[in-house]
Each structure stands twice: as C-alpha cells, then as structure tokens.
Design a protein around this motif. Structure first.
Motif, PDB file in Angstrom:
ATOM      1  N   UNK A 154      -9.998  11.955 -10.160  1.00  0.00           N
ATOM      2  CA  UNK A 154     -10.157  10.642  -9.537  1.00  0.00           C
ATOM      3  C   UNK A 154      -9.491  10.591  -8.164  1.00  0.00           C
ATOM      4  N   UNK A 155      -8.450  11.401  -7.983  1.00  0.00           N
ATOM      5  CA  UNK A 155      -7.756  11.473  -6.704  1.00  0.00           C
ATOM      6  C   UNK A 155      -6.896  12.714  -6.675  1.00  0.00           C
ATOM      7  N   UNK A 156      -6.695  13.269  -5.486  1.00  0.00           N
ATOM      8  CA  UNK A 156      -5.884  14.476  -5.375  1.00  0.00           C
ATOM      9  C   UNK A 156      -5.298  14.548  -3.967  1.00  0.00           C
ATOM     10  N   UNK A 157      -3.978  14.708  -3.888  1.00  0.00           N
ATOM     11  CA  UNK A 157      -3.317  14.816  -2.598  1.00  0.00           C
ATOM     12  C   UNK A 157      -1.828  14.603  -2.747  1.00  0.00           C
ATOM     13  N   UNK A 158      -1.105  14.858  -1.663  1.00  0.00           N
ATOM     14  CA  UNK A 158       0.363  14.790  -1.699  1.00  0.00           C
ATOM     15  C   UNK A 158       0.838  15.613  -2.891  1.00  0.00           C
ATOM     16  N   UNK A 159       1.586  14.988  -3.810  1.00  0.00           N
ATOM     17  CA  UNK A 159       2.113  15.724  -4.968  1.00  0.00           C
ATOM     18  C   UNK A 159       1.251  15.576  -6.216  1.00  0.00           C
ATOM     19  N   UNK A 160       0.098  14.893  -6.128  1.00  0.00           N
ATOM     20  CA  UNK A 160      -0.549  14.393  -7.338  1.00  0.00           C
ATOM     21  C   UNK A 160      -2.018  14.781  -7.482  1.00  0.00           C
ATOM     22  N   UNK A 208       0.854  -1.191   0.000  1.00  0.00           N
ATOM     23  CA  UNK A 208       0.000   0.000   0.000  1.00  0.00           C
ATOM     24  C   UNK A 208       0.887   1.239   0.000  1.00  0.00           C
ATOM     25  N   UNK A 209       0.502   2.240  -0.757  1.00  0.00           N
ATOM     26  CA  UNK A 209       1.215   3.522  -0.794  1.00  0.00           C
ATOM     27  C   UNK A 209       0.233   4.600  -0.358  1.00  0.00           C
ATOM     28  N   UNK A 210       0.515   5.242   0.768  1.00  0.00           N
ATOM     29  CA  UNK A 210      -0.386   6.269   1.292  1.00  0.00           C
ATOM     30  C   UNK A 210       0.408   7.359   1.998  1.00  0.00           C
ATOM     31  N   UNK A 211       0.165   8.655   1.633  1.00  0.00           N
ATOM     32  CA  UNK A 211      -0.599   9.133   0.493  1.00  0.00           C
ATOM     33  C   UNK A 211      -0.101   8.490  -0.789  1.00  0.00           C
ATOM     34  N   UNK A 212      -1.046   8.290  -1.715  1.00  0.00           N
ATOM     35  CA  UNK A 212      -0.780   7.394  -2.829  1.00  0.00           C
ATOM     36  C   UNK A 212      -0.067   8.063  -3.993  1.00  0.00           C
ATOM     37  N   UNK A 213       0.825   7.317  -4.594  1.00  0.00           N
ATOM     38  CA  UNK A 213       1.413   7.620  -5.888  1.00  0.00           C
ATOM     39  C   UNK A 213       1.002   6.478  -6.814  1.00  0.00           C
ATOM     40  N   UNK A 214       0.190   6.757  -7.843  1.00  0.00           N
ATOM     41  CA  UNK A 214      -0.046   8.045  -8.490  1.00  0.00           C
ATOM     42  C   UNK A 214      -1.322   8.767  -8.093  1.00  0.00           C
ATOM     43  N   UNK A 215      -2.188   8.133  -7.296  1.00  0.00           N
ATOM     44  CA  UNK A 215      -3.536   8.660  -7.123  1.00  0.00           C
ATOM     45  C   UNK A 215      -3.671   9.850  -6.209  1.00  0.00           C
ATOM     46  N   UNK A 216      -2.699  10.053  -5.304  1.00  0.00           N
ATOM     47  CA  UNK A 216      -2.770  11.180  -4.386  1.00  0.00           C
ATOM     48  C   UNK A 216      -3.651  10.963  -3.174  1.00  0.00           C
ATOM     49  N   UNK A 217      -4.460   9.917  -3.163  1.00  0.00           N
ATOM     50  CA  UNK A 217      -5.428   9.739  -2.092  1.00  0.00           C
ATOM     51  C   UNK A 217      -4.750   9.265  -0.816  1.00  0.00           C
ATOM     52  N   UNK A 218      -5.352   9.625   0.303  1.00  0.00           N
ATOM     53  CA  UNK A 218      -4.868   9.228   1.623  1.00  0.00           C
ATOM     54  C   UNK A 218      -5.755   8.098   2.136  1.00  0.00           C
TER      55      UNK A 218
END
Length: 391
Positions: free
Chosen positions: A317-323, A169-179
């Motif tokens: 579709x997703x937004x957060x962190x850098x994305x 799992x990647x959170x905050x997500x790359x590439x989606x940005x979602x937490x």
C-alpha cells in the motif's frame, strides 16, 4: 468523575507488541526478525562517538541546564540548513530544539488546542500523535486516504469545523512510507491559511526522502510561519534515539508559548544530544548521504522482490523512508495475524489496527514493516517467511 488523562488513550503499541515475545523461543536457524520499531539500533558512527566523548570530558556546559528553547548554535544551524534546503528564509528565532520529535508535537498541540478542540489526522496515522491528542482532551478527526495513501485537501476541507485547530501531515509518512507530493502539501497549506488553522508537517524522515531537491516549497512564502509548524527529529539521521533531540520550526510568538510547555516538562533538551546533533550537521553530511542510499536500496529491494508475495494476495500500500505498509491476504484481523507471526514465523511487526481508530476496519487487513534494521538478506528472509506462513 472523569477519567485521568492517561486512561483516555491506548497502551503504547511498540511496548504492547514487545510483550507478544514473552514466553516465545526462536530456534537458532530462525532468529527473530524485529521489524516493529522505526528506529536505528546501531550506535552513532565512530567519529561522532569520539566527538561525544570529548564533549563529555571537556565541555562543562554539557552537564548543566541550558536555554529552554535549545542550544543557540544548533538553532542557527537548523535555520541555515532549512533555508538552504527549502529555498526560503528561516531564522534561528523560528527554531526551537526539543527532547525528541514527539515532544515537539506535544508542545505544538499545547499551544494550539483547548479541551474539546479538533485536529485532523490522515489515516493510517502515527499512533503517538493520536495518543497525545487523546490525553490532551482533543478530538482526533480521521481523514481517509485513497490509493497511494495520499490525503486530499478537498476531503479535509469537508471535515473542518469551528473547533478545528490543525491538520497534521507526516511526510515521508509513518506508517505508510509514502512521500507526499509538493502539490499536496501546498494545497493543504492554502486550505489551512484560508481557514485560519495550523498546518503541522512532521518531517522526521526527511533525510531519507527518495526525491532530490526540496520536497516542498512551504518555506518560500515569506509569511510561512502564519500557518506552518514543522517538526523534525535528529534521532533517525544520526542514530541519537536515546539522546532525545528534535526540533520545531514555527513563528517566534508560538515558540514563546512552546517555551512555557518545555520549561515545565523537561526544562531544557539533552545537552550532550544537542551538541552531538550540531557536530553531526557540521561533519556528517557525506555519511548521512550513505545512510540514505542504503535505505533507498532496501526500499528498491522490497519493491523488486515482492512479486511472489503479490501472487499470494499480498499488496504494497505504501513504501518509503523506513516503512513498507502491506495488506495481508488472510481471513483474520491484523492484530491476530501480527501476534501469530511471532511464534509462527519469527516476525515481530505492527498491525494496522494500531494506526487507525477502532471503528476503522481497514486496519484489520494491514501490517507495518519497519525495515531500517534489516539488510538485503534480512528482507529476502522476511519475504521467504511471509510466503511460507499460514495462520
């Protein structure tokens, strides 16, 4: 005769996208907007640069081999910070420093997997994870995510076989940005514990999480290292991308296996980078809070100013962190859209096809925008160009 390891995977996506720039000129009144790579392009802050210069001049050990698992003071600093931030107990013996977070992932997989084993990755996935699994002879098992790009542990349970070794799992997500919600991470922890597989949680972007307080409670369990392997990068926090400093937090017994991998790949992490990361942890909390506030402001701008694009059929579709992970409205696959945007709009971004298996057609409608290096004005210009663009 089988294929050599590197022939089993695809070309590095960021490097492939950069080749799209060859032969393309950008007019002075429409310079290139490069939103393809999730890395800061600015140098570290001036106080850190001055500290690094002094380290170079005055610390002879900064130029020598060091411990394979990293600088003891940095391992201790990470353990203390994680214990404080997550409300659990992490010891220095449970922390190793790596040459970037990608190496931390590679080392973790090397300790877990044999040829033909399986690792579950939610899609869209971070492409370097899939590349390393390919080159390791490990099968990537894609886990579909629904609205909000949040994976469900119940869906993952149906994918587990006797060859499954980990869920990533990647959170905050790359590439989606979602937490990912804390409850989601807890559900995956419980699933992995019950099934006897590892849970790898990549928190490269933890410093830019929009939430206050601990993002999860995984470290509160005194036996957390039975299941959890956490990964981290200092690159994004302190602009140390070129110095390659990451971390892996796991059971001491696993780190003993990690040591074998690291010793044969890089011998030790970058000595100057480690000392810079340690200096940053001791001195740059206030500065880093400002960096986080700036990224969160850009996220808000994207969400607040998206309406004109939404009216044309674009979706976030997703937004957060850098994305910002977008769905485009065009009747073309995203790899073609992304390539045409270079000359047609002066935008370099990555298509969703780079973040999914070839057979997964959802990526044909998706684009990833990395906004770490464009400010409010840059975001406004990006949206203006996208709104005016037709393939």
């Amino acid at each position: 005769m089988g294929l050599p390891r590197t022939a089993t995977t695809f070309a590095p996506p960021v490097m492939e996208a950069r080749r799209w720039l060859d032969g393309v000129t950008h007019p002075a009144d429409r310079p290139l907007l490069n939103v393809s790579q999730a890395a800061p392009v600015d140098a570290p802050p001036q106080p850190m640069l001055e500290a690094m210069a002094q380290i170079v001049l005055t610390d002879p050990a900064a130029h020598l081999y060091g411990p394979v698992l990293g600088l003891p003071d940095l391992r201790e600093a990470v353990a203390d910070r994680w214990s404080r931030d997550y409300g659990g107990t992490v010891s220095p013996a449970q922390v190793a420093i790596t040459s970037g977070c990608n190496q931390a992932f590679a080392a973790a997989i090397a300790t877990l997997c044999a040829e033909g084993d399986e690792v579950i990755l939610p899609v869209p996935y971070y492409f370097n994870h899939a590349m390393w699994l390919d080159m390791s002879g490990v099968v990537t098992v894609p886990l579909q995510t629904g609205d909000g790009l949040i994976p469900d542990a119940r869906d993952a349970a149906a994918l587990i076989t006797e060859r499954t070794r980990a869920i990533v799992l990647v959170s905050p997500n790359n590439p989606g940005g979602v937490e990912y919600p804390a409850a989601t991470l807890a559900a995956f922890r419980d699933l992995c514990h019950a099934q006897g597989v590892a849970l790898i949680v990549d928190e490269t972007y933890r410093d830019f999480d929009a939430r206050t307080g601990a993002a999860h409670d995984l470290f509160i369990d005194p036996d957390w290292d039975d299941t959890l392997i956490q990964l981290y990068s200092f690159s994004k926090a302190y602009r140390l991308t070129g110095h390659r400093v990451g971390a892996i937090t796991a059971a001491p017994a696993r780190l003993a296996e990690v040591e074998k991998f690291l010793d044969t790949v890089a011998i030790c992490p970058n000595q100057l980078g480690q000392r810079a990361a340690l200096w940053g942890m001791r001195n740059l909390d206030q500065w880093l809070a400002g960096e986080r506030a700036e990224i969160l402001d850009r996220r808000a701008v994207i969400q607040d100013q998206f309406a004109p694009l939404a009216a044309q059929g674009w979706k976030i579709l997703g937004c957060g962190a850098y994305f910002a992970y977008l769905q485009h409205p065009f009747d073309l696959p995203s790899d073609q859209v992304a390539q045409r945007l270079v000359a047609g709009a002066g935008i370099l971004c990555l298509p969703g096809t780079m973040f999914r298996p070839k057979a997964d057609t959802a990526g044909q409608r998706e684009l990833r925008i990395a906004f770490a290096n464009i400010d409010r004005a840059g975001i406004a210009e990006l949206f203006t160009r996208l709104a005016a663009y037709t393939p």
